[in-house]
Design an enzyme around this catalytic site. Structure first.
Site, PDB file in Angstrom:
ATOM      1  N   HIS A 140       0.836  -1.204   0.000  1.00  0.00           N
ATOM      2  CA  HIS A 140       0.000   0.000   0.000  1.00  0.00           C
ATOM      3  C   HIS A 140       0.872   1.255   0.000  1.00  0.00           C
ATOM      4  CE1 HIS A 140      -3.156  -2.576   2.220  1.00  0.00           C
ATOM      5  NE2 HIS A 140      -3.608  -2.381   0.993  1.00  0.00           N
ATOM      6  N   LYS A 179     -15.798  -7.476   5.519  1.00  0.00           N
ATOM      7  CA  LYS A 179     -14.519  -8.186   5.464  1.00  0.00           C
ATOM      8  C   LYS A 179     -14.035  -8.612   6.845  1.00  0.00           C
ATOM      9  CE  LYS A 179     -12.325  -6.664   1.198  1.00  0.00           C
ATOM     10  NZ  LYS A 179     -11.117  -6.072   0.629  1.00  0.00           N
ATOM     11  N   ARG A 189      -1.460  -6.284  -8.548  1.00  0.00           N
ATOM     12  CA  ARG A 189      -0.414  -7.235  -8.191  1.00  0.00           C
ATOM     13  C   ARG A 189      -0.292  -8.350  -9.212  1.00  0.00           C
ATOM     14  NH1 ARG A 189      -3.053  -8.105  -2.431  1.00  0.00           N
ATOM     15  NH2 ARG A 189      -4.655  -8.517  -3.953  1.00  0.00           N
ATOM     16  N   SER A 205      -3.201  -7.838   2.412  1.00  0.00           N
ATOM     17  CA  SER A 205      -3.562  -7.661   3.826  1.00  0.00           C
ATOM     18  C   SER A 205      -4.170  -8.925   4.410  1.00  0.00           C
ATOM     19  CB  SER A 205      -4.543  -6.497   3.984  1.00  0.00           C
ATOM     20  OG  SER A 205      -3.930  -5.283   3.707  1.00  0.00           O
TER      21      SER A 205
END
Length: 169
Positions: free
Chosen positions: A19, A43, A97, A135
């Site tokens: 990030h 989440k 990514r 994460s």
């Protein structure tokens, strides 16, 4: 001259080196970067919203000072393009990514363009050292007692370790 404002949204639970890489690179492209920390209760975040905002602010202060860019960290919920309008952003920054990220992001760009054609999405590829960091995986490794020091900045490492320790007690 018109101020160039971008929005970089995410849950940042926790904020990772990946990030920060994207934030640092995006900050060089704009006059003001708004980092939108999404509420996203679905989440099941490790950190509550206030903690995530505080961590991102702490971790981005050096980037703002180094680049001379204004970096604002704010919580948000709701439609991304609506929030972009609220903060005056004409650009949404997204990090990529892998190919799997592209598939999802491609759909989001199409939907966002239908909602507001004036807001562009710009993709920044994750640097080769951060392409595998997520994460979700960082939290899983930390919960299982693994070393996450190579994936997150120092303050986030300390807060994550303390948070998990407190949850076990």
């Amino acid at each position: 001259m018109i101020e160039r404002v971008a929005l970089y949204p995410g849950t940042f639970d926790p904020v990772t080196n990946g990030h920060l890489d994207i934030i640092g690179r995006a900050a060089r492209l704009v006059d003001r970067l708004v980092v939108g920390v999404a509420i996203n209760i679905g989440k099941g975040p490790l950190f509550d919203l206030e903690e995530r905002v505080e961590l991102v602010r702490a971790e981005t202060a050096a980037i703002a000072a180094r680049n001379g860019t204004i970096i604002e960290v704010r919580p948000f919920e709701g439609l991304l393009v609506q929030y972009a309008r609220e903060v005056g952003a004409r650009m949404i920054v997204r990090g990529l990514r892998a190919v799997a990220d592209f598939d999802y992001e491609f759909q989001m760009v199409g939907m966002n363009r239908r909602l507001d054609q004036e807001i562009e999405t710009v993709f920044l590829m994750a640097s080769e050292t951060n392409q595998f960091i997520a994460s979700r995986l960082v939290k899983e490794i930390a919960r299982l007692g693994g070393d996450i020091s190579g994936f997150v900045p120092k303050a986030t490492l300390e807060r994550t370790t303390a948070k998990l320790r407190a949850m076990k007690e």
